[in-house]
Design a protein around this motif. Structure first.
Motif, PDB file in Angstrom:
ATOM      1  N   ALA A  37      -5.770 -16.710   6.079  1.00 26.69           N
ATOM      2  CA  ALA A  37      -6.813 -17.379   5.294  1.00 26.69           C
ATOM      3  C   ALA A  37      -6.122 -17.997   4.084  1.00 26.69           C
ATOM      4  CB  ALA A  37      -7.910 -16.398   4.891  1.00 26.69           C
ATOM      5  N   SER A  38      -6.731 -17.875   2.957  1.00 31.23           N
ATOM      6  CA  SER A  38      -6.160 -18.438   1.739  1.00 31.23           C
ATOM      7  C   SER A  38      -6.775 -17.739   0.549  1.00 31.23           C
ATOM      8  CB  SER A  38      -6.460 -19.934   1.668  1.00 31.23           C
ATOM      9  OG  SER A  38      -6.108 -20.457   0.412  1.00 31.23           O
ATOM     10  N   LEU A  39      -6.034 -17.724  -0.513  1.00 39.21           N
ATOM     11  CA  LEU A  39      -6.565 -17.197  -1.760  1.00 39.21           C
ATOM     12  C   LEU A  39      -7.772 -18.021  -2.197  1.00 39.21           C
ATOM     13  CD1 LEU A  39      -5.920 -14.900  -3.633  1.00 39.21           C
ATOM     14  CD2 LEU A  39      -4.481 -16.421  -4.936  1.00 39.21           C
ATOM     15  N   ALA A  40      -7.853 -19.257  -1.733  1.00 40.80           N
ATOM     16  CA  ALA A  40      -8.984 -20.127  -2.069  1.00 40.80           C
ATOM     17  C   ALA A  40     -10.305 -19.543  -1.588  1.00 40.80           C
ATOM     18  CB  ALA A  40      -8.784 -21.514  -1.471  1.00 40.80           C
ATOM     19  N   SER A  41     -10.269 -18.651  -0.605  1.00 41.96           N
ATOM     20  CA  SER A  41     -11.504 -18.037  -0.129  1.00 41.96           C
ATOM     21  C   SER A  41     -12.049 -17.024  -1.123  1.00 41.96           C
ATOM     22  CB  SER A  41     -11.279 -17.349   1.222  1.00 41.96           C
ATOM     23  OG  SER A  41     -10.465 -16.206   1.074  1.00 41.96           O
ATOM     24  N   LYS A  42     -11.215 -16.600  -2.085  1.00 40.18           N
ATOM     25  CA  LYS A  42     -11.612 -15.567  -3.032  1.00 40.18           C
ATOM     26  C   LYS A  42     -11.938 -16.099  -4.419  1.00 40.18           C
ATOM     27  CE  LYS A  42      -9.036 -11.678  -1.262  1.00 40.18           C
ATOM     28  NZ  LYS A  42     -10.000 -10.663  -1.579  1.00 40.18           N
ATOM     29  N   GLY A  97     -10.178 -25.328  -7.585  1.00 43.08           N
ATOM     30  CA  GLY A  97      -9.384 -26.210  -6.739  1.00 43.08           C
ATOM     31  C   GLY A  97      -9.867 -26.260  -5.306  1.00 43.08           C
ATOM     32  N   ASN A  98      -9.202 -27.060  -4.498  1.00 47.62           N
ATOM     33  CA  ASN A  98      -9.464 -27.228  -3.078  1.00 47.62           C
ATOM     34  C   ASN A  98     -10.887 -27.718  -2.799  1.00 47.62           C
ATOM     35  OD1 ASN A  98      -6.860 -26.334  -2.344  1.00 47.62           O
ATOM     36  ND2 ASN A  98      -7.528 -24.226  -2.575  1.00 47.62           N
ATOM     37  N   SER A  99     -11.072 -28.262  -1.625  1.00 47.93           N
ATOM     38  CA  SER A  99     -12.374 -28.788  -1.250  1.00 47.93           C
ATOM     39  C   SER A  99     -13.312 -27.663  -0.841  1.00 47.93           C
ATOM     40  CB  SER A  99     -12.221 -29.777  -0.096  1.00 47.93           C
ATOM     41  OG  SER A  99     -11.913 -29.074   1.097  1.00 47.93           O
ATOM     42  N   HIS A 100     -14.589 -27.961  -0.896  1.00 44.80           N
ATOM     43  CA  HIS A 100     -15.605 -26.982  -0.511  1.00 44.80           C
ATOM     44  C   HIS A 100     -15.445 -26.599   0.956  1.00 44.80           C
ATOM     45  CE1 HIS A 100     -19.359 -24.817  -0.486  1.00 44.80           C
ATOM     46  NE2 HIS A 100     -19.753 -25.525   0.555  1.00 44.80           N
ATOM     47  N   ALA A 101     -15.196 -27.595   1.817  1.00 45.60           N
ATOM     48  CA  ALA A 101     -15.028 -27.320   3.248  1.00 45.60           C
ATOM     49  C   ALA A 101     -13.833 -26.404   3.492  1.00 45.60           C
ATOM     50  CB  ALA A 101     -14.877 -28.622   4.024  1.00 45.60           C
ATOM     51  N   TYR A 102     -12.740 -26.635   2.777  1.00 45.80           N
ATOM     52  CA  TYR A 102     -11.543 -25.805   2.933  1.00 45.80           C
ATOM     53  C   TYR A 102     -11.848 -24.370   2.518  1.00 45.80           C
ATOM     54  CZ  TYR A 102      -6.790 -24.062   2.333  1.00 45.80           C
ATOM     55  OH  TYR A 102      -5.651 -23.310   2.411  1.00 45.80           O
ATOM     56  N   LYS A 103     -12.442 -24.200   1.341  1.00 45.97           N
ATOM     57  CA  LYS A 103     -12.758 -22.851   0.859  1.00 45.97           C
ATOM     58  C   LYS A 103     -13.715 -22.147   1.814  1.00 45.97           C
ATOM     59  CE  LYS A 103     -13.683 -24.264  -3.382  1.00 45.97           C
ATOM     60  NZ  LYS A 103     -14.072 -24.274  -4.790  1.00 45.97           N
ATOM     61  N   THR A 104     -14.708 -22.882   2.298  1.00 41.24           N
ATOM     62  CA  THR A 104     -15.685 -22.292   3.213  1.00 41.24           C
ATOM     63  C   THR A 104     -15.017 -21.833   4.494  1.00 41.24           C
ATOM     64  OG1 THR A 104     -17.433 -23.682   2.306  1.00 41.24           O
ATOM     65  CG2 THR A 104     -17.829 -22.718   4.469  1.00 41.24           C
ATOM     66  N   SER A 105     -14.140 -22.660   5.048  1.00 43.89           N
ATOM     67  CA  SER A 105     -13.476 -22.284   6.300  1.00 43.89           C
ATOM     68  C   SER A 105     -12.599 -21.052   6.108  1.00 43.89           C
ATOM     69  CB  SER A 105     -12.670 -23.450   6.862  1.00 43.89           C
ATOM     70  OG  SER A 105     -11.553 -23.742   6.047  1.00 43.89           O
ATOM     71  N   HIS A 142     -13.008 -18.720   3.824  1.00 45.21           N
ATOM     72  CA  HIS A 142     -13.913 -17.590   3.607  1.00 45.21           C
ATOM     73  C   HIS A 142     -14.468 -17.103   4.948  1.00 45.21           C
ATOM     74  CE1 HIS A 142     -16.527 -15.037   1.221  1.00 45.21           C
ATOM     75  NE2 HIS A 142     -17.501 -15.375   2.039  1.00 45.21           N
ATOM     76  N   ASP A 143     -14.768 -18.046   5.842  1.00 49.28           N
ATOM     77  CA  ASP A 143     -15.263 -17.691   7.171  1.00 49.28           C
ATOM     78  C   ASP A 143     -14.225 -16.883   7.949  1.00 49.28           C
ATOM     79  OD1 ASP A 143     -17.599 -19.027   6.586  1.00 49.28           O
ATOM     80  OD2 ASP A 143     -17.128 -20.791   7.810  1.00 49.28           O
ATOM     81  N   ALA A 192     -11.952 -14.927   6.698  1.00 54.20           N
ATOM     82  CA  ALA A 192     -11.928 -13.587   6.108  1.00 54.20           C
ATOM     83  C   ALA A 192     -13.121 -12.758   6.593  1.00 54.20           C
ATOM     84  CB  ALA A 192     -11.927 -13.687   4.579  1.00 54.20           C
ATOM     85  N   GLY A 193     -14.286 -13.383   6.701  1.00 52.69           N
ATOM     86  CA  GLY A 193     -15.467 -12.686   7.207  1.00 52.69           C
ATOM     87  C   GLY A 193     -15.339 -12.343   8.686  1.00 52.69           C
ATOM     88  N   LEU A 194     -14.789 -13.258   9.454  1.00 55.54           N
ATOM     89  CA  LEU A 194     -14.567 -13.022  10.880  1.00 55.54           C
ATOM     90  C   LEU A 194     -13.631 -11.837  11.086  1.00 55.54           C
ATOM     91  CD1 LEU A 194     -14.989 -14.017  13.813  1.00 55.54           C
ATOM     92  CD2 LEU A 194     -13.002 -15.502  13.473  1.00 55.54           C
ATOM     93  N   THR A 195     -12.655 -11.708  10.216  1.00 58.15           N
ATOM     94  CA  THR A 195     -11.714 -10.582  10.292  1.00 58.15           C
ATOM     95  C   THR A 195     -12.471  -9.263  10.257  1.00 58.15           C
ATOM     96  OG1 THR A 195      -9.975 -11.852   9.221  1.00 58.15           O
ATOM     97  CG2 THR A 195      -9.790  -9.447   9.105  1.00 58.15           C
ATOM     98  N   LYS A 196     -13.385  -9.127   9.326  1.00 62.21           N
ATOM     99  CA  LYS A 196     -14.139  -7.875   9.180  1.00 62.21           C
ATOM    100  C   LYS A 196     -15.040  -7.629  10.385  1.00 62.21           C
ATOM    101  CE  LYS A 196     -13.970  -8.028   4.188  1.00 62.21           C
ATOM    102  NZ  LYS A 196     -14.708  -8.045   2.938  1.00 62.21           N
ATOM    103  N   SER A 197     -15.730  -8.666  10.824  1.00 65.39           N
ATOM    104  CA  SER A 197     -16.638  -8.512  11.966  1.00 65.39           C
ATOM    105  C   SER A 197     -15.880  -8.118  13.226  1.00 65.39           C
ATOM    106  CB  SER A 197     -17.403  -9.816  12.220  1.00 65.39           C
ATOM    107  OG  SER A 197     -18.245 -10.107  11.139  1.00 65.39           O
ATOM    108  N   LEU A 198     -14.778  -8.807  13.494  1.00 60.66           N
ATOM    109  CA  LEU A 198     -14.005  -8.493  14.691  1.00 60.66           C
ATOM    110  C   LEU A 198     -13.352  -7.126  14.607  1.00 60.66           C
ATOM    111  CD1 LEU A 198     -12.321 -11.896  15.615  1.00 60.66           C
ATOM    112  CD2 LEU A 198     -14.149 -10.707  16.834  1.00 60.66           C
ATOM    113  N   ALA A 199     -12.955  -6.712  13.410  1.00 64.54           N
ATOM    114  CA  ALA A 199     -12.355  -5.381  13.256  1.00 64.54           C
ATOM    115  C   ALA A 199     -13.338  -4.308  13.697  1.00 64.54           C
ATOM    116  CB  ALA A 199     -11.918  -5.157  11.813  1.00 64.54           C
TER     117      ALA A 199
END
Length: 141
Positions: free
Chosen positions: A13-18, A22-30, A32-33, A35-42
């Protein structure tokens, strides 16, 4: 992996998710997604012995970063990254990132699952806008 009852999935992912700077909204959202997918799949894949983790690195002075910021002088780029760093006197190198990835996919991390590990020298623990504000104020003085 499910039939074998073992395996490891590692996302980047990226620190931008936290943080919200900086960075675009779409980039941060992706990111963040991811990071969320990581938890769900775990949770979902844990019953099959599959570990799922994520790494969120701080800035690394790579060709991609150079192109993004339009700065091709490595020393100046590293100085730019170091200014906002919490952990001083060291920089995140590609090898550091690789070492964390190798650890997370190894048997040494056999009970680590569902984490989004920031490799940021403590950057995500601080408020970067506070430091930027202070530097702007000192420049104006």
């Amino acid at each position: 992996m499910v039939p074998a009852k073992k395996g490891c999935i590692l996302f980047i992912a990226s620190l931008a998710s936290k943080i919200s700077i900086g960075n675009s909204h779409a980039y941060k959202t992706s990111k963040h997604d991811v990071a969320g997918l990581t938890k769900s799949l775990a949770v979902e894949l844990g019953e099959h012995g599959i570990r799922v983790n994520c790494i969120s690195p701080h800035r690394i002075f790579t060709p991609m970063f150079q192109k993004t910021v339009g700065l091709f002088d490595k020393k100046k780029g590293e100085e730019m990254i170091a200014v906002s760093a919490v952990l001083k006197e060291t920089l995140l190198e590609p090898e550091d990132f690789a070492n964390v990835a190798l650890y997370l996919v190894s048997d040494e991390a056999k009970y680590v699952s569902g984490v989004n590990l920031p490799i940021d020298g403590g950057y995500s623990l601080s408020n970067p806008s506070w430091k930027m504000g202070l530097s702007i104020l000192s420049e104006q003085s």
